[in-house]
Design a protein around this motif. Structure first.
Motif, PDB file in Angstrom:
ATOM      1  N   UNK A  81       9.943 -11.990  31.231  1.00 44.87           N
ATOM      2  CA  UNK A  81       8.874 -12.893  30.854  1.00 44.87           C
ATOM      3  C   UNK A  81       8.185 -13.473  32.070  1.00 44.87           C
ATOM      4  N   UNK A  82       6.856 -13.477  32.051  1.00 44.87           N
ATOM      5  CA  UNK A  82       6.064 -14.021  33.147  1.00 44.87           C
ATOM      6  C   UNK A  82       5.632 -15.448  32.827  1.00 44.87           C
ATOM      7  N   UNK A  83       5.073 -16.133  33.800  1.00 48.49           N
ATOM      8  CA  UNK A  83       4.705 -17.543  33.629  1.00 48.49           C
ATOM      9  C   UNK A  83       3.654 -17.743  32.540  1.00 48.49           C
ATOM     10  N   UNK A  84       2.784 -16.755  32.328  1.00 47.91           N
ATOM     11  CA  UNK A  84       1.740 -16.910  31.321  1.00 47.91           C
ATOM     12  C   UNK A  84       2.187 -16.471  29.928  1.00 47.91           C
ATOM     13  N   UNK A  85       3.476 -16.131  29.774  1.00 47.55           N
ATOM     14  CA  UNK A  85       4.000 -15.739  28.481  1.00 47.55           C
ATOM     15  C   UNK A  85       3.976 -14.252  28.210  1.00 47.55           C
ATOM     16  N   UNK A  86       3.347 -13.473  29.087  1.00 47.98           N
ATOM     17  CA  UNK A  86       3.342 -12.024  28.904  1.00 47.98           C
ATOM     18  C   UNK A  86       4.720 -11.427  29.195  1.00 47.98           C
ATOM     19  N   UNK A  87       4.937 -10.232  28.638  1.00 47.18           N
ATOM     20  CA  UNK A  87       6.213  -9.541  28.767  1.00 47.18           C
ATOM     21  C   UNK A  87       5.997  -8.220  29.499  1.00 47.18           C
ATOM     22  N   UNK A  88       6.859  -7.938  30.475  1.00 49.37           N
ATOM     23  CA  UNK A  88       6.848  -6.635  31.150  1.00 49.37           C
ATOM     24  C   UNK A  88       8.257  -6.051  31.102  1.00 49.37           C
ATOM     25  N   UNK A  89       8.382  -4.807  31.513  1.00 47.12           N
ATOM     26  CA  UNK A  89       9.697  -4.175  31.511  1.00 47.12           C
ATOM     27  C   UNK A  89       9.977  -3.494  32.837  1.00 47.12           C
TER      28      UNK A  89
END
Length: 341
Positions: A81-89
């Motif tokens: 989880x990133x600071x802006x709420x987006x999700x990466x893998x």
């Protein structure tokens, strides 16, 4: 506020000087954050004024682990989880030489390759250099060991986020930081020819990997929209330029799809395309992805395909399948996660 991991040491030195602080404060901060100290108040070698200015202007943000899955083969896939709420893998792979991390360079992807789950939700945004670097740091913390290799082959097209990826390569290589050799880093592209030339002129000692996956422009256009802009001939010319400029061998990625691009004729055609380049071909059994019709080639077809390339003097290896039981292919875990929320 800006993430400290987005800044080079020189940029941080310049910032401290503008604040009326000595430049050596930047090295002190770098020593703290790259040794795992992310609380400014714990940076006791800094005076109170410097600590206050840091807190007012910067965050020290690593991605947080939202979910992780471990494969029976030891591969670990993390949803971050990133600071802006987006999700990466991010995927961590264990080899005999140590840990390799496959990082994402974008949230989603706009390249539209039909066999890749990353592109199904479209493009959200580019990652910053610090967010790419953060994946390496988070992986190292999780396994408790130094990461020895990085591959930019996760979600997104690295060369479509050119400036931030170039900055990431500088940050991860910096001796004051992770000090990871460029020779241990691979950057993959679906074939952005103009960016390959630009990358070549930087003369970095990274490994460039080209996702080819077809032997004619007509067949490539069916699975990779980028083929409508750049032909295979143009890609090969850019590869020759890259090899001459850097002295580095280029890898070609070729995902084998049952009944589509895995015939003996395809193997002979691929050998004809590449034999004069002295490159390396990485044969990849395509991942089976939900809602997609592609199936991996049989073991017999893969072995036959590889043998034809080798017989023609084209070095070829078969990528070991890793993490198939944990949705380790690009975009799969993120997509399944987003479908649930």
């Amino acid at each position: 506020m800006q993430n400290l991991f987005d800044l080079s040491l020189e940029e941080l030195k310049a910032w401290f000087v503008r604040q009326g602080e000595p430049a050596f404060r930047a090295k002190q901060v770098y020593d703290y954050i790259y040794k795992g100290c992310y609380e400014v108040e714990a940076m006791k070698t800094l005076n109170a004024s410097a600590r206050m200015k840091l807190q007012e202007n910067f965050t020290i943000a690593l991605p947080r682990i939202v979910e992780k899955r471990m494969s029976k083969d030891g591969t670990v896939k993390m949803l971050l989880g990133l600071e802006d709420g987006n999700i990466i893998e991010t995927v961590i792979m264990k080899y005999h030489y140590g840990y390799s991390v496959c990082v994402s360079c974008q949230i989603g992807c706009k390249m539209g390759c039909s066999f890749c789950a990353s592109t199904k939700g479209g493009m959200v945004r580019n990652l910053t250099a610090g967010e790419i670097l953060g994946q390496v740091l988070a992986a190292g913390q999780l396994v408790g060991e130094r990461i020895s290799h990085v591959v930019c082959m996760g979600s997104g097209e690295p060369l479509d986020n050119f400036e931030e990826v170039m900055k990431f390569l500088a940050l991860v290589n910096a001796k004051e930081g992770l000090n990871l050799s460029h020779r241990n880093i691979t950057v993959s592209t679906c074939g952005l020819v103009d960016k390959i030339y630009e990358l070549a002129d930087k003369k970095l000692q990274i490994t460039l990997a080209i996702s080819l996956h077809a032997v004619t422009d007509e067949s490539r256009k069916k699975i990779m929209p980028i083929a409508n802009k750049y032909s295979i001939h143009e890609i090969l010319n850019s590869v020759k330029y890259y090899m001459n400029a850097t002295g580095r061998r280029v890898t070609f990625e070729y995902a084998l799809v049952r009944g589509s691009n895995d015939t003996e004729a395809d193997a002979h055609a691929l050998a004809d395309l590449l034999r004069s380049l002295k490159t390396h071909v990485n044969l990849i059994p395509v991942n089976t992805i939900k809602e997609m019709l592609y199936l991996p080639s049989s073991d017999e077809s893969i072995t036959r395909f590889q043998k034809i390339l080798l017989d023609h003097g084209v070095e070829a290896t078969v990528r070991r399948e890793m993490g198939s039981d944990i949705d380790a292919a690009c975009g799969q875990l993120r997509r399944s996660y987003l479908e649930k929320i």
